[in-house]
Motif scaffolding. Structure first.
Motif, PDB file in Angstrom:
ATOM      1  N   ALA A   1       0.821  -1.219   0.000  1.00  0.00           N
ATOM      2  CA  ALA A   1       0.000   0.000   0.000  1.00  0.00           C
ATOM      3  C   ALA A   1       0.849   1.262   0.000  1.00  0.00           C
ATOM      4  O   ALA A   1       0.513   2.247  -0.656  1.00  0.00           O
ATOM      5  CB  ALA A   1      -0.905   0.012   1.239  1.00  0.00           C
ATOM      6  N   CYS A   2       1.941   1.253   0.773  1.00  0.00           N
ATOM      7  CA  CYS A   2       2.823   2.416   0.804  1.00  0.00           C
ATOM      8  C   CYS A   2       4.190   1.983   1.307  1.00  0.00           C
ATOM      9  O   CYS A   2       4.357   0.862   1.808  1.00  0.00           O
ATOM     10  CB  CYS A   2       2.264   3.541   1.673  1.00  0.00           C
ATOM     11  SG  CYS A   2       2.451   3.304   3.446  1.00  0.00           S
ATOM     12  N   PHE A   3       5.166   2.864   1.154  1.00  0.00           N
ATOM     13  CA  PHE A   3       6.557   2.582   1.494  1.00  0.00           C
ATOM     14  C   PHE A   3       7.022   3.634   2.497  1.00  0.00           C
ATOM     15  O   PHE A   3       7.055   4.821   2.189  1.00  0.00           O
ATOM     16  CB  PHE A   3       7.382   2.638   0.211  1.00  0.00           C
ATOM     17  CG  PHE A   3       8.856   2.337   0.356  1.00  0.00           C
ATOM     18  CD1 PHE A   3       9.381   1.737   1.487  1.00  0.00           C
ATOM     19  CD2 PHE A   3       9.730   2.646  -0.690  1.00  0.00           C
ATOM     20  CE1 PHE A   3      10.735   1.453   1.591  1.00  0.00           C
ATOM     21  CE2 PHE A   3      11.082   2.364  -0.592  1.00  0.00           C
ATOM     22  CZ  PHE A   3      11.596   1.772   0.545  1.00  0.00           C
ATOM     23  N   VAL A   4       7.364   3.206   3.718  1.00  0.00           N
ATOM     24  CA  VAL A   4       8.011   4.095   4.688  1.00  0.00           C
ATOM     25  C   VAL A   4       9.508   4.007   4.394  1.00  0.00           C
ATOM     26  O   VAL A   4      10.132   2.971   4.623  1.00  0.00           O
ATOM     27  CB  VAL A   4       7.708   3.676   6.142  1.00  0.00           C
ATOM     28  CG1 VAL A   4       8.414   4.619   7.113  1.00  0.00           C
ATOM     29  CG2 VAL A   4       6.200   3.667   6.399  1.00  0.00           C
ATOM     30  N   SER A   5      10.081   5.096   3.873  1.00  0.00           N
ATOM     31  CA  SER A   5      11.397   5.024   3.238  1.00  0.00           C
ATOM     32  C   SER A   5      12.350   6.114   3.706  1.00  0.00           C
ATOM     33  O   SER A   5      11.941   7.234   4.009  1.00  0.00           O
ATOM     34  CB  SER A   5      11.222   5.139   1.720  1.00  0.00           C
ATOM     35  OG  SER A   5      12.464   5.245   1.059  1.00  0.00           O
ATOM     36  N   HIS A   6      13.652   5.777   3.679  1.00  0.00           N
ATOM     37  CA  HIS A   6      14.707   6.757   3.946  1.00  0.00           C
ATOM     38  C   HIS A   6      14.928   7.680   2.749  1.00  0.00           C
ATOM     39  O   HIS A   6      15.688   8.644   2.847  1.00  0.00           O
ATOM     40  CB  HIS A   6      16.005   6.031   4.291  1.00  0.00           C
ATOM     41  CG  HIS A   6      16.583   5.266   3.123  1.00  0.00           C
ATOM     42  ND1 HIS A   6      15.865   4.324   2.420  1.00  0.00           N
ATOM     43  CD2 HIS A   6      17.801   5.312   2.540  1.00  0.00           C
ATOM     44  CE1 HIS A   6      16.630   3.832   1.450  1.00  0.00           C
ATOM     45  NE2 HIS A   6      17.798   4.412   1.504  1.00  0.00           N
ATOM     46  N   CYS A   7      14.308   7.375   1.623  1.00  0.00           N
ATOM     47  CA  CYS A   7      14.384   8.210   0.420  1.00  0.00           C
ATOM     48  C   CYS A   7      15.759   8.205  -0.243  1.00  0.00           C
ATOM     49  O   CYS A   7      16.168   9.200  -0.851  1.00  0.00           O
ATOM     50  CB  CYS A   7      13.960   9.658   0.702  1.00  0.00           C
ATOM     51  SG  CYS A   7      12.262   9.815   1.228  1.00  0.00           S
ATOM     52  N   GLY A   8      16.492   7.096  -0.143  1.00  0.00           N
ATOM     53  CA  GLY A   8      17.660   6.943  -1.005  1.00  0.00           C
ATOM     54  C   GLY A   8      17.200   6.937  -2.454  1.00  0.00           C
ATOM     55  O   GLY A   8      16.060   6.576  -2.751  1.00  0.00           O
ATOM     56  N   TRP A   9      18.068   7.332  -3.369  1.00  0.00           N
ATOM     57  CA  TRP A   9      17.623   7.494  -4.758  1.00  0.00           C
ATOM     58  C   TRP A   9      17.226   6.168  -5.404  1.00  0.00           C
ATOM     59  O   TRP A   9      16.276   6.108  -6.192  1.00  0.00           O
ATOM     60  CB  TRP A   9      18.675   8.206  -5.600  1.00  0.00           C
ATOM     61  CG  TRP A   9      18.148   8.569  -6.956  1.00  0.00           C
ATOM     62  CD1 TRP A   9      18.532   8.068  -8.168  1.00  0.00           C
ATOM     63  CD2 TRP A   9      17.102   9.523  -7.259  1.00  0.00           C
ATOM     64  NE1 TRP A   9      17.807   8.640  -9.186  1.00  0.00           N
ATOM     65  CE2 TRP A   9      16.918   9.542  -8.658  1.00  0.00           C
ATOM     66  CE3 TRP A   9      16.312  10.365  -6.470  1.00  0.00           C
ATOM     67  CZ2 TRP A   9      15.986  10.363  -9.281  1.00  0.00           C
ATOM     68  CZ3 TRP A   9      15.369  11.182  -7.098  1.00  0.00           C
ATOM     69  CH2 TRP A   9      15.214  11.177  -8.486  1.00  0.00           C
ATOM     70  N   ASN A  10      17.940   5.061  -5.107  1.00  0.00           N
ATOM     71  CA  ASN A  10      17.505   3.769  -5.663  1.00  0.00           C
ATOM     72  C   ASN A  10      16.092   3.436  -5.218  1.00  0.00           C
ATOM     73  O   ASN A  10      15.245   3.047  -6.021  1.00  0.00           O
ATOM     74  CB  ASN A  10      18.446   2.645  -5.203  1.00  0.00           C
ATOM     75  CG  ASN A  10      19.819   2.766  -5.807  1.00  0.00           C
ATOM     76  OD1 ASN A  10      19.970   3.149  -6.950  1.00  0.00           O
ATOM     77  ND2 ASN A  10      20.837   2.457  -5.021  1.00  0.00           N
ATOM     78  N   SER A  11      15.836   3.594  -3.919  1.00  0.00           N
ATOM     79  CA  SER A  11      14.492   3.325  -3.397  1.00  0.00           C
ATOM     80  C   SER A  11      13.467   4.243  -4.040  1.00  0.00           C
ATOM     81  O   SER A  11      12.344   3.826  -4.352  1.00  0.00           O
ATOM     82  CB  SER A  11      14.470   3.522  -1.871  1.00  0.00           C
ATOM     83  OG  SER A  11      15.253   2.542  -1.233  1.00  0.00           O
ATOM     84  N   THR A  12      13.862   5.496  -4.236  1.00  0.00           N
ATOM     85  CA  THR A  12      12.936   6.472  -4.827  1.00  0.00           C
ATOM     86  C   THR A  12      12.586   6.088  -6.253  1.00  0.00           C
ATOM     87  O   THR A  12      11.414   6.145  -6.658  1.00  0.00           O
ATOM     88  CB  THR A  12      13.556   7.884  -4.760  1.00  0.00           C
ATOM     89  OG1 THR A  12      13.841   8.190  -3.382  1.00  0.00           O
ATOM     90  CG2 THR A  12      12.616   8.936  -5.323  1.00  0.00           C
ATOM     91  N   MET A  13      13.576   5.680  -7.044  1.00  0.00           N
ATOM     92  CA  MET A  13      13.291   5.249  -8.417  1.00  0.00           C
ATOM     93  C   MET A  13      12.490   3.944  -8.440  1.00  0.00           C
ATOM     94  O   MET A  13      11.610   3.760  -9.273  1.00  0.00           O
ATOM     95  CB  MET A  13      14.595   5.075  -9.200  1.00  0.00           C
ATOM     96  CG  MET A  13      15.208   6.367  -9.708  1.00  0.00           C
ATOM     97  SD  MET A  13      14.209   7.218 -10.976  1.00  0.00           S
ATOM     98  CE  MET A  13      13.295   8.408 -10.004  1.00  0.00           C
TER      99      MET A  13
END
Length: 451
Positions: free
Chosen positions: A344-356
């Motif tokens: 449903a959603c991603f709780v993320s550190h927002c690294g660029w790989n994760s973001t892409m």
């Protein structure tokens, strides 16, 4: 017959190995012989984590050189790592290239170097090897770094890279706003080592003059403002490995994919903070209890070194409490998880790989940046694409369990976030499809490497 022998050299961090491994798979698919060079320490981690041994790499040759640090030194201390490798690795790289040729390998024709390993371009030039560079973060981040001389000239920064003015920067329309207190080189580690990172950034900007082409893991629609400002940075992403090995440093727990199968579409909260983030025990507990408060199923990646000082008994008790709805793994195939229908959603550190990866799969985000360029990526998600929200800390710097619950509910409960995420996903797939801008740029890149 292979088109030519290409060396690929990432900065020795997980988040840099992954996209360059993805690129290497693409180059092998196009007939190139690829040798992928890790540091000795990272090489050992990659080999130990490979699910099927080197067969999982499908034609990518692995090689390694020392990084210049002692065995027991902390390689997550970026200041220490960045200080060591430009001083020690050039001689080792030159020797490796000589050894490969002496052993009968084909002569190296091209080096594709992580932009952050700019020193290697000088080694290649010395040996008569042609060079291209790869930028692994957002084009906006590179744009800010390339703008350092102008920012100094305009009085925004001093010549040491620290802000002279407290203000929000936006280099061009459509680019993410970023406060000067959050510039990537000033939030990469302990302040007393900031000069090491800043000097490296400035040197790499100059080294990159040796590169005949600079490509990056992004796509035009995601960062149109940055590419208008710097048209010579060519987006070839979003890159992905198509279930092939991406050079993980930890073994992937595949049981979580079956676990996800049991949940309805769009129901699971996926939580992961990349390879570098560290939480203290209080913040870890607040996050854990916040996930429990959502009442939603969650899949949480907790690396063995993710938190220090946490009571083992506390964690075991928590896992018992959430056994029916929560799954904790030490590492997983994030690309496969984010592509799963139940997320449903991603709780993320927002690294660029994760973001892409999250963009490519149309999943909304709860942003929780840790360091470096992740604050800029948060700004893309919350201010430019509007595909998620950011957590806020209290006065004590802690994100509370109530804040975790609130932001997860707000993101999952608002269909507009998912609608915008799907729109961005459709654009990403158009860019990498036949005739798309990333596809065309990649073709240009392959043509250059084939010369």
């Amino acid at each position: 017959m292979a088109k030519g022998h290409v060396l690929v050299l990432p900065m020795p961090c997980q988040g840099h190995v992954v996209p360059l491994m993805e690129l290497s798979h693409r180059l092998v698919d196009h007939g190139f012989e690829v040798t992928f060079i890790n540091t000795d320490v990272d090489h050992a981690l990659v080999l130990a984590a490979l699910p099927e041994g080197v067969e999982a790499l499908r034609g990518i040759h692995l090689a390694s050189i020392p990084d210049g640090l002692a065995d027991d030194e902390d390689r997550k201390d970026l200041n220490k790592l960045v200080d060591a490798y430009p001083r020690h690795m050039p001689a080792y790289l030159e020797a490796l290239i000589g050894d490969m040729e002496a052993a009968g390998r084909r002569r190296v024709k091209w080096l594709i170097a992580d932009f952050n390993m700019g020193w290697s371009l000088e080694v290649a030039k010395k040996l008569g090897i042609r060079c291209a560079s790869f930028w692994p973060a957002s084009a906006a981040c590179l744009a800010i770094m390339l703008n350092i001389p102008k920012l100094i000239q305009d009085g925004v920064l001093n010549d040491k890279g620290w802000p002279d003015r407290e203000e929000t920067l936006q280099l061009a329309p459509g680019m993410p706003p970023l406060h000067t207190s959050l510039l990537p080189w000033n939030s990469a580690g302990a302040p007393d080592g900031q000069h090491i990172i800043f000097q490296l950034v400035c040197r790499n900007n100059k080294f990159n003059d040796h590169a005949e082409m600079t490509v990056c893991n992004s796509f035009h629609e995601a960062e149109a403002g940055a590419f208008k400002l710097f048209p010579n940075i060519l987006p070839i992403g979003p890159l992905f490995a198509d279930q092939r090995s991406v050079g993980s440093f930890l073994p992937e727990d595949t049981s979580c994919l079956k676990w996800l199968d049991a949940w309805p579409d769009g129901s699971v909260v996926y939580v992961a903070f990349g390879s570098m983030a560290i939480f203290d025990s209080r913040q870890f507990q607040e996050l854990a209890e916040g996930l429990q408060l959502t009442g939603r199923p969650f899949l949480w990646v907790v690396r063995p070194d993710f938190t220090a000082g946490l009571s083992k008994e506390w964690l075991e008790e928590f896992q018992k409490h959430v056994a029916g709805t929560g799954m904790i793994v030490s590492w997983c195939s994030q690309q496969q998880v984010l592509a799963h229908r139940s997320v449903a959603c991603f709780v993320s550190h927002c690294g660029w790989n994760s973001t892409m990866e999250v963009v490519r799969n149309g999943v909304p985000v709860v942003c929780w940046p840790y360091f470096c360029d992740q604050f800029l990526d948060r700004s893309y998600v919350t201010d430019v694409w509007r595909t998620g929200l950011a957590v806020s800390t209290g006065e004590d710097g802690v994100v509370t369990k109530e804040e975790v619950r609130c932001k997860v509910e707000s993101v999952v409960g608002d269909a507009e976030f998912r609608n915008r995420a799907r729109w961005l996903k459709d654009n990403a797939w158009r860019c990498i499809g036949e005739g798309g801008s990333s596809h065309e740029n990649f073709t240009r890149f392959v043509d250059l490497l084939s010369e």
